[in-house]
Design a protein around this motif. Structure first.
Motif, PDB file in Angstrom:
ATOM      1  N   HIS A  94       0.814  -1.221   0.000  1.00 21.05           N
ATOM      2  CA  HIS A  94       0.000   0.000   0.000  1.00 21.05           C
ATOM      3  C   HIS A  94       0.844   1.267   0.000  1.00 21.05           C
ATOM      4  N   ASP A  97       0.798   3.097  -3.282  1.00 17.74           N
ATOM      5  CA  ASP A  97      -0.450   3.636  -3.819  1.00 17.74           C
ATOM      6  C   ASP A  97      -0.319   5.043  -4.380  1.00 17.74           C
ATOM      7  N   ASN A 102       3.851   0.633  -9.305  1.00 19.07           N
ATOM      8  CA  ASN A 102       2.884  -0.211  -8.614  1.00 19.07           C
ATOM      9  C   ASN A 102       3.554  -1.503  -8.154  1.00 19.07           C
ATOM     10  N   ARG A 161      -7.806   0.113  -4.724  1.00 18.50           N
ATOM     11  CA  ARG A 161      -6.550  -0.515  -5.137  1.00 18.50           C
ATOM     12  C   ARG A 161      -6.830  -1.703  -6.067  1.00 18.50           C
ATOM     13  N   HIS A 165      -5.329  -1.979  -9.838  1.00 21.74           N
ATOM     14  CA  HIS A 165      -4.261  -2.953 -10.099  1.00 21.74           C
ATOM     15  C   HIS A 165      -4.754  -4.363 -10.372  1.00 21.74           C
ATOM     16  N   ASP A 170      -6.158  -8.646  -3.255  1.00 25.72           N
ATOM     17  CA  ASP A 170      -7.160  -7.647  -2.883  1.00 25.72           C
ATOM     18  C   ASP A 170      -8.567  -8.158  -3.167  1.00 25.72           C
TER      19      ASP A 170
END
Length: 190
Positions: A94, A97, A102, A161, A165, A170
């Protein structure tokens, strides 16, 4: 966490248990040598938190500098980069972010660094396996270091997120929280 650590007596023993449990939660099965490497890496980084912080410089520049080295200095620099990338991808993804890179980019650099260290056999074969299983190792590290789901408390941030991505980790965490996901690219949230 502290009580269990006090009973076992070492960081390695603590992280061995955490990594074993994390593999079950993540549905991953790391090879023994990768599991041992991850345990050692986590224990080592407890004593070196500054090694992965923002003051340690961009990974891309570290990668270029490592590739410019020769011999064992090159191998050590590439390993250090791979370790740092694995830690970032697993423990603090994170943190990327709001950066121009990334987690996929970080994983790619880390896997490339490990692949360059490995000769594919002997004692260095673990780095070849780490390169091939980099994403799995990062996910296990994430599960091992966030067992209470601290990262999942911000569901909107987690959803955002995932939308940007498309990370399977996630998506799995969102589904576990009861969020019904449509395929990436749609805007329906139920």
């Amino acid at each position: 966490m502290v009580d269990k650590l006090a009973l076992d007596g070492s960081l390695e023993a603590f992280f061995f248990d955490q990594v074993g449990e994390a593999q079950a939660r993540a549905g991953a099965n790391l090879p023994r040598e990768v599991e041992a490497y991850v345990v050692h890496l986590l224990a080592a980084f407890v004593h070196r938190p500054d090694a992965v912080g923002r003051r340690s410089g961009p990974l891309a520049l570290q990668y270029l500098a490592a590739r410019a080295e020769a011999g064992s200095a090159r191998a050590q620099a590439l390993r250090s980069l791979g370790d740092r990338a694995l830690f970032i991808a697993g423990v603090v993804p994170h943190s990327l972010d709001r950066s121009p890179v990334n987690v996929r980019y970080v994983r790619s650099l880390g896997a490339s660094a490990y692949r360059e260290v490995s000769d594919g056999r002997g004692a260095l074969a673990v780095f070849h396996t780490l390169a091939d299983r980099f994403a799995d190792a990062a996910e296990v590290i994430s599960e091992a270091t966030d067992a209470r789901g601290e990262a999942d408390r911000d569901l909107l941030g987690l959803y955002d997120r995932w939308r940007r991505h498309g990370e399977a980790r996630d998506a799995r965490r969102l589904r576990a929280a009861g969020v019904v996901l449509d395929r990436p690219g749609t805007d329906t949230l139920q």
